[in-house]
Write a protein that holds these residues in place. Structure first.
Motif, PDB file in Angstrom:
ATOM      1  N   ASN A 199       0.838  -1.193   0.000  1.00  0.00           N
ATOM      2  CA  ASN A 199       0.000   0.000   0.000  1.00  0.00           C
ATOM      3  C   ASN A 199       0.878   1.249   0.000  1.00  0.00           C
ATOM      4  N   GLY A 200       0.254   2.403   0.110  1.00  0.00           N
ATOM      5  CA  GLY A 200       0.998   3.653   0.063  1.00  0.00           C
ATOM      6  C   GLY A 200       2.068   3.764   1.132  1.00  0.00           C
ATOM      7  N   THR A 201       1.744   3.325   2.326  1.00  0.00           N
ATOM      8  CA  THR A 201       2.690   3.405   3.443  1.00  0.00           C
ATOM      9  C   THR A 201       3.886   2.489   3.229  1.00  0.00           C
ATOM     10  N   VAL A 202       3.614   1.266   2.771  1.00  0.00           N
ATOM     11  CA  VAL A 202       4.693   0.303   2.504  1.00  0.00           C
ATOM     12  C   VAL A 202       5.585   0.815   1.373  1.00  0.00           C
ATOM     13  N   PHE A 203       4.966   1.337   0.325  1.00  0.00           N
ATOM     14  CA  PHE A 203       5.717   1.871  -0.812  1.00  0.00           C
ATOM     15  C   PHE A 203       6.621   3.018  -0.370  1.00  0.00           C
ATOM     16  N   LYS A 204       6.086   3.904   0.415  1.00  0.00           N
ATOM     17  CA  LYS A 204       6.859   5.050   0.902  1.00  0.00           C
ATOM     18  C   LYS A 204       8.056   4.581   1.730  1.00  0.00           C
ATOM     19  N   ALA A 205       7.832   3.577   2.564  1.00  0.00           N
ATOM     20  CA  ALA A 205       8.907   3.040   3.402  1.00  0.00           C
ATOM     21  C   ALA A 205       9.984   2.365   2.549  1.00  0.00           C
ATOM     22  N   MET A 206       9.559   1.647   1.515  1.00  0.00           N
ATOM     23  CA  MET A 206      10.516   0.971   0.630  1.00  0.00           C
ATOM     24  C   MET A 206      11.396   1.977  -0.104  1.00  0.00           C
ATOM     25  N   LEU A 207      10.811   3.098  -0.493  1.00  0.00           N
ATOM     26  CA  LEU A 207      11.565   4.121  -1.214  1.00  0.00           C
ATOM     27  C   LEU A 207      12.687   4.716  -0.369  1.00  0.00           C
ATOM     28  N   LYS A 208      12.506   4.664   0.932  1.00  0.00           N
ATOM     29  CA  LYS A 208      13.507   5.239   1.839  1.00  0.00           C
ATOM     30  C   LYS A 208      14.667   4.286   2.111  1.00  0.00           C
ATOM     31  N   GLU A 209      14.502   3.019   1.705  1.00  0.00           N
ATOM     32  CA  GLU A 209      15.562   2.031   1.904  1.00  0.00           C
ATOM     33  C   GLU A 209      16.263   1.748   0.579  1.00  0.00           C
ATOM     34  N   LEU A 234       9.592   0.553  -6.667  1.00  0.00           N
ATOM     35  CA  LEU A 234       9.160   1.251  -7.881  1.00  0.00           C
ATOM     36  C   LEU A 234       8.605   0.267  -8.910  1.00  0.00           C
ATOM     37  N   ASP A 235       9.289  -0.859  -9.067  1.00  0.00           N
ATOM     38  CA  ASP A 235       8.827  -1.879 -10.020  1.00  0.00           C
ATOM     39  C   ASP A 235       7.431  -2.392  -9.646  1.00  0.00           C
ATOM     40  N   THR A 236       7.249  -2.662  -8.358  1.00  0.00           N
ATOM     41  CA  THR A 236       5.951  -3.154  -7.886  1.00  0.00           C
ATOM     42  C   THR A 236       4.882  -2.081  -8.059  1.00  0.00           C
ATOM     43  N   PHE A 237       5.263  -0.852  -7.787  1.00  0.00           N
ATOM     44  CA  PHE A 237       4.340   0.281  -7.931  1.00  0.00           C
ATOM     45  C   PHE A 237       3.875   0.411  -9.381  1.00  0.00           C
ATOM     46  N   ILE A 238       4.815   0.327 -10.313  1.00  0.00           N
ATOM     47  CA  ILE A 238       4.493   0.458 -11.740  1.00  0.00           C
ATOM     48  C   ILE A 238       3.588  -0.686 -12.198  1.00  0.00           C
ATOM     49  N   THR A 239       3.963  -1.902 -11.812  1.00  0.00           N
ATOM     50  CA  THR A 239       3.173  -3.082 -12.195  1.00  0.00           C
ATOM     51  C   THR A 239       1.738  -2.971 -11.689  1.00  0.00           C
ATOM     52  N   THR A 240       1.604  -2.526 -10.452  1.00  0.00           N
ATOM     53  CA  THR A 240       0.272  -2.382  -9.858  1.00  0.00           C
ATOM     54  C   THR A 240      -0.491  -1.224 -10.491  1.00  0.00           C
ATOM     55  N   ALA A 241       0.202  -0.101 -10.689  1.00  0.00           N
ATOM     56  CA  ALA A 241      -0.436   1.106 -11.231  1.00  0.00           C
ATOM     57  C   ALA A 241      -1.004   0.883 -12.628  1.00  0.00           C
ATOM     58  N   LYS A 242      -0.366   0.007 -13.392  1.00  0.00           N
ATOM     59  CA  LYS A 242      -0.844  -0.281 -14.750  1.00  0.00           C
ATOM     60  C   LYS A 242      -2.211  -0.963 -14.743  1.00  0.00           C
ATOM     61  N   LYS A 243      -2.550  -1.590 -13.631  1.00  0.00           N
ATOM     62  CA  LYS A 243      -3.833  -2.297 -13.521  1.00  0.00           C
ATOM     63  C   LYS A 243      -4.937  -1.405 -12.951  1.00  0.00           C
ATOM     64  N   LEU A 244      -4.557  -0.228 -12.509  1.00  0.00           N
ATOM     65  CA  LEU A 244      -5.506   0.672 -11.852  1.00  0.00           C
ATOM     66  C   LEU A 244      -6.117   1.666 -12.836  1.00  0.00           C
ATOM     67  N   PRO A 245      -7.310   2.200 -12.526  1.00  0.00           N
ATOM     68  CA  PRO A 245      -8.133   1.851 -11.361  1.00  0.00           C
ATOM     69  C   PRO A 245      -8.850   0.521 -11.545  1.00  0.00           C
ATOM     70  N   CYS A 246      -8.928  -0.210 -10.457  1.00  0.00           N
ATOM     71  CA  CYS A 246      -9.576  -1.523 -10.473  1.00  0.00           C
ATOM     72  C   CYS A 246     -10.287  -1.720  -9.136  1.00  0.00           C
ATOM     73  N   ASP A 296     -11.181  -4.250  -7.555  1.00  0.00           N
ATOM     74  CA  ASP A 296     -10.711  -5.372  -6.738  1.00  0.00           C
ATOM     75  C   ASP A 296      -9.266  -5.212  -6.273  1.00  0.00           C
ATOM     76  N   LEU A 297      -8.682  -4.063  -6.578  1.00  0.00           N
ATOM     77  CA  LEU A 297      -7.268  -3.864  -6.269  1.00  0.00           C
ATOM     78  C   LEU A 297      -7.073  -2.588  -5.458  1.00  0.00           C
ATOM     79  N   TYR A 298      -6.243  -2.689  -4.431  1.00  0.00           N
ATOM     80  CA  TYR A 298      -5.941  -1.506  -3.622  1.00  0.00           C
ATOM     81  C   TYR A 298      -5.270  -0.448  -4.503  1.00  0.00           C
ATOM     82  N   ASP A 299      -5.730   0.785  -4.403  1.00  0.00           N
ATOM     83  CA  ASP A 299      -5.193   1.865  -5.232  1.00  0.00           C
ATOM     84  C   ASP A 299      -3.947   2.451  -4.579  1.00  0.00           C
ATOM     85  N   VAL A 300      -2.795   1.884  -4.928  1.00  0.00           N
ATOM     86  CA  VAL A 300      -1.539   2.312  -4.317  1.00  0.00           C
ATOM     87  C   VAL A 300      -1.134   3.712  -4.782  1.00  0.00           C
TER      88      VAL A 300
END
Length: 254
Positions: free
Chosen positions: A28-38, A46-58, A60-64
């Motif tokens: 989710n947004g919080t996890v993504f933000k934390a990952m960016l800091k490491e 970023l890769d996971t964000f892009i992969t997920t974002a390509k499926k949005l809006p959906c 059945d899917l959390y809007d990261v």
């Protein structure tokens, strides 16, 4: 014994599957933000964000995308990854693509977060436009395409951002080569991305910006005079319809 081993393998597969599902569900947004800091997790994030974002809006899917910009309206964690003396093209590619994913949403279904889009554009224009301009001369076709797509997404935020990008972008003669960088197999190429970048000003710009664009001798003319016959029918139709709806009325109003 054979059955036991088979059972253990099945359990192992089930466990791995559960872990993967769990990781996806927890992104989710919080996890993504934390990952960016490491540093060790930023690129994976970023890769996971892009992969997920390509499926949005959906539904059945959390809007990261929305989840992230709600808690980081300046996207400072992503921009921080661009800091440093030397940037690898592979890293810049996913950084630009991540920002593009956000811009595509703030220009459409997340328009109530348009301020986020404007902030991204202002930040890029003030701090990273030179980096992007230099990147357009890369020999990496995919990277150049991504830079152009990112620029198009910046322009698409509206008339104000179109004007801002137009006024800070250096339309040098060297860019005309981009109109000739075609893929022989007919795949999406640099020329197509360059064409879409040019058309984005016509679509999102106001009359003043469009007027300035039409006065330029080495931008639209380069696209129209080089390779139009080899372009896809869909691309040609897009060019013609955009010129008809945006350029025609603009010329008549002058």
């Amino acid at each position: 014994m054979g059955k036991k081993r088979s059972s253990e393998v099945d359990e192992s597969k089930t466990h791995v599957k559960k872990v993967k599902v769990s990781e996806t569900a927890e992104f989710n947004g919080t996890v993504f933000k934390a990952m960016l800091k490491e540093p060790t997790k930023a690129m994976k994030g970023l890769d996971t964000f892009i992969t997920t974002a390509k499926k949005l809006p959906c539904p059945d899917l959390y809007d990261v995308v929305e989840g992230y910009i709600k808690i980081s309206m300046e996207c400072s964690e992503i921009f921080k990854l661009l800091e440093g003396d030397k940037q690898m093209e592979s890293e810049m590619l996913v950084i630009f693509q991540s920002l593009e994913m956000i811009l595509l949403r703030t220009a459409s279904d997340l328009s109530h977060f348009s301020m986020v889009g404007s902030t991204i554009v202002k930040k890029v224009v003030s701090s990273y436009m030179k980096l992007i301009q230099t990147s357009l001369h890369s020999e990496n076709h995919r990277f150049v395409r991504q830079c152009l797509s990112f620029l198009s997404a910046m322009v698409s935020q509206g008339a104000d951002t179109a004007r801002e990008v137009f006024s800070h972008f250096h339309f040098t003669k060297g860019l005309s080569a981009l109109a000739k960088r075609k893929d022989k197999m007919g795949k999406p190429d640099v020329r197509m991305a360059y064409t879409q970048f040019a058309l984005s000003f016509l679509v999102s710009g106001d009359n003043a910006t469009i007027g300035q664009l039409l006065e330029m001798k080495d931008f639209l003319p380069d696209i129209l005079s080089s390779g139009l016959k080899e372009d896809r029918i869909s691309t040609v139709n897009l060019i013609l319809s955009t010129l008809q709806t945006k350029v025609g009325p603009n010329l008549l109003s002058q």
